[in-house]
Every structure is written in structure tokens, then in C-alpha cells.
Design a protein around this motif. Structure first.
Motif, mmCIF file in Angstrom:
data_model
loop_
_atom_site.group_PDB
_atom_site.id
_atom_site.type_symbol
_atom_site.label_atom_id
_atom_site.label_comp_id
_atom_site.label_asym_id
_atom_site.label_seq_id
_atom_site.Cartn_x
_atom_site.Cartn_y
_atom_site.Cartn_z
ATOM 1 N N UNK A 252 0.832 -1.218 0.000
ATOM 2 C CA UNK A 252 0.000 0.000 0.000
ATOM 3 C C UNK A 252 0.860 1.258 0.000
ATOM 4 N N UNK A 253 1.911 1.264 0.800
ATOM 5 C CA UNK A 253 2.779 2.447 0.875
ATOM 6 C C UNK A 253 3.607 2.601 -0.414
ATOM 7 N N UNK A 254 4.014 1.476 -1.017
ATOM 8 C CA UNK A 254 4.768 1.556 -2.268
ATOM 9 C C UNK A 254 3.930 2.172 -3.385
ATOM 10 N N UNK A 255 2.629 1.950 -3.333
ATOM 11 C CA UNK A 255 1.732 2.460 -4.373
ATOM 12 C C UNK A 255 1.298 3.899 -4.127
ATOM 13 N N UNK A 256 1.437 4.384 -2.901
ATOM 14 C CA UNK A 256 0.898 5.712 -2.570
ATOM 15 C C UNK A 256 1.955 6.744 -2.175
ATOM 16 N N UNK A 257 3.139 6.306 -1.803
ATOM 17 C CA UNK A 257 4.116 7.229 -1.215
ATOM 18 C C UNK A 257 5.153 7.763 -2.206
ATOM 19 N N UNK A 258 5.175 7.265 -3.444
ATOM 20 C CA UNK A 258 6.129 7.726 -4.450
ATOM 21 C C UNK A 258 7.566 7.652 -3.926
ATOM 22 N N UNK A 259 7.970 6.447 -3.520
ATOM 23 C CA UNK A 259 9.297 6.259 -2.932
ATOM 24 C C UNK A 259 10.346 6.062 -4.029
ATOM 25 N N UNK A 260 11.609 6.275 -3.660
ATOM 26 C CA UNK A 260 12.716 6.149 -4.610
ATOM 27 C C UNK A 260 13.411 4.803 -4.538
ATOM 28 N N UNK A 261 13.226 4.073 -3.439
ATOM 29 C CA UNK A 261 13.872 2.769 -3.280
ATOM 30 C C UNK A 261 13.135 2.002 -2.189
ATOM 31 N N UNK A 262 13.122 0.669 -2.312
ATOM 32 C CA UNK A 262 12.415 -0.182 -1.357
ATOM 33 C C UNK A 262 13.376 -1.212 -0.780
ATOM 34 N N UNK A 263 13.462 -1.260 0.562
ATOM 35 C CA UNK A 263 14.142 -2.332 1.283
ATOM 36 C C UNK A 263 13.069 -3.236 1.855
#
Length: 232
Positions: free
Chosen positions: A39-50
């Protein structure tokens, strides 16, 4: 400031990573499991995911698989798996799903920071290259596909004004239309040049279109353009 999403169900490790990244001026978003992370990956517009692999509700593989279904693959941020134990088949599965890298637990702070920095640098370079390519392709399309239609429209209107029996009001309307077409042509040329940051046109056909647009053609005039390229 880059934004990092940490998806980790172990509270202590999640908090430790958050503190570390914030210390180095990263903005951090945290997910407590795969569902929350998705949910956060789809809404937060992040630059990288761990992302941890073994988590309740939805594991890391399932999260990445769902993420690729919901987002275009080209815009998914670098996705780094964290895991205490990684089998060869897990690595293959993750890479097939689109994982960028794996970091094995336990890891050092420097290992995390170096990996994040390298992936963000690579993504920035890739986006810059793609952006330059897209700008150039748009510029070429403006020159080679749109402008010929604008030029042809101007030529037709010019001919109509000179040859048709028109009332003055009708002629004024056509002259205004020609003015608008000329503005559209000048604007498209300016945009095309700006897109590629060049003062010159981007192709030979564009140059010929430029010449053609400056020639007034009447019904009994033929114009031939001969281009000769000489090498020294």
C-alpha cells in the motif's frame, strides 16, 4: 532528499534501519508487513524499497509480484530484498520478479548505505538517459511528422487567398488563419529545438521543411530543392 520504503516485520530492525537512514538525510516510510508495504509503495512515491522476504500476511516475493502488476515495470523503484537466509532458487525467483539486489542478514550499516547509494545513482542516470531519449524522439516527431502538415496547410491557405474570388471579409478571415498557422509552425519549431537544447534542426528532412515553409508557391511555380553533401 530521496525517500526510502522499509518493509520489515521485526520492529527492532525496522526502527534501527529507520534511524540509520534518517541520520544520513533520507526520508523514510515504514511498512510492518507485505500488505502494508504494498500500500505504501503504491501511494508514497518512494525512490527505493528495502523489503524483508519472510513476513506475515504477504511475503516479500508476493509484495513485489503484486507491485509489478499494479505499476508499470519501468517506474518501479529499485527493490532490494533483506533476508537471513537466501537459497539459489529464491534469488532466481526474486530476480525474475524484478528484484534489484539482495542483502543478507546480518549486515553492516555501511553495506546498507553503499547499496542504497549505488542503486539510487544508477536509477538517476537511467532516468536521465531515458528522458533525453524521449525528448529527442518528441522533437523529431514535431519536425518530421507535425510540421509538414502545418506547412501544407499554410501553402493551401496562401494559394486560396491569391487565386480565389473572395470578399474582403472572407479574405481577412483567411489571412488571420494563415497568421495562426504561422504561429503554430514557429511554436512547434521552438519547442522542438528547446527539447533537445539545440539551435539547429535535428534532421535533414526538418531543414527541408524549414526551407519549404519559407517559399511562397502559386499554381504556376515549381520549386525543386537539391541537397548536395560534400566531404572535405
Amino acid at each position: 532528499m530521496s525517500k526510502i520504503l522499509i518493509v520489515e516485520d521485526e520492529t527492532n530492525l525496522r526502527n534501527t534501519l529507520t534511524d540509520l537512514l534518517e541520520m544520513f538525510d533520507y526520508e523514510v516510510v515504514a511498512g510492518v508487513d507485505g500488505e502494508d508495504g504494498l500500500e505504501k509503495a503504491l501511494t508514497e512515491n518512494v525512490d527505493l524499497i528495502l523489503c524483508d522476504i519472510n513476513m506475515p500476511k504477504m511475503d516479500g516475493f508476493e509484495m513485489l509480484e503484486n507491485l509489478t502488476k499494479k505499476m508499470q515495470k519501468e517506474i518501479i523503484p529499485p527493490f532490494i530484498f533483506l533476508s537471513a537466509k537466501i537459497a539459489r532458487e529464491d534469488i532466481r525467483r526474486g530476480m525474475k520478479l524484478g528484484a534489484t539486489d539482495y542483502i543478507t542478514k546480518p549486515f553492516t550499516n555501511q553495506e546498507i548505505l553503499d547499496t542504497i547509494e549505488s542503486k539510487l545513482d544508477y536509477r538517476s542516470q537511467l532516468q536521465s538517459n531515458i528522458s533525453d531519449d524521449v525528448r529527442e524522439r518528441i522533437s523529431i516527431k514535431l519536425h518530421d511528422e507535425l510540421q509538414p502538415y502545418i506547412v501544407a496547410s499554410k501553402m493551401g491557405l496562401d494559394k486560396l487567398v491569391k487565386t480565389a474570388a473572395l470578399l474582403q471579409a472572407e479574405k481577412d478571415i483567411l489571412l488571420n488563419a494563415i497568421s495562426y498557422v504561422e504561429q503554430a509552425l514557429d511554436t512547434s519549431r521552438a519547442i522542438a529545438r528547446e527539447l533537445v537544447n539545440k539551435e539547429e534542426d535535428v534532421s535533414i528532412s526538418s531543414f527541408l521543411n524549414e526551407v519549404q515553409g519559407r517559399i511562397t508557391v502559386s499554381g504556376d511555380i515549381k520549386c525543386n530543392v537539391e541537397l548536395i553533401l560534400e566531404s572535405e
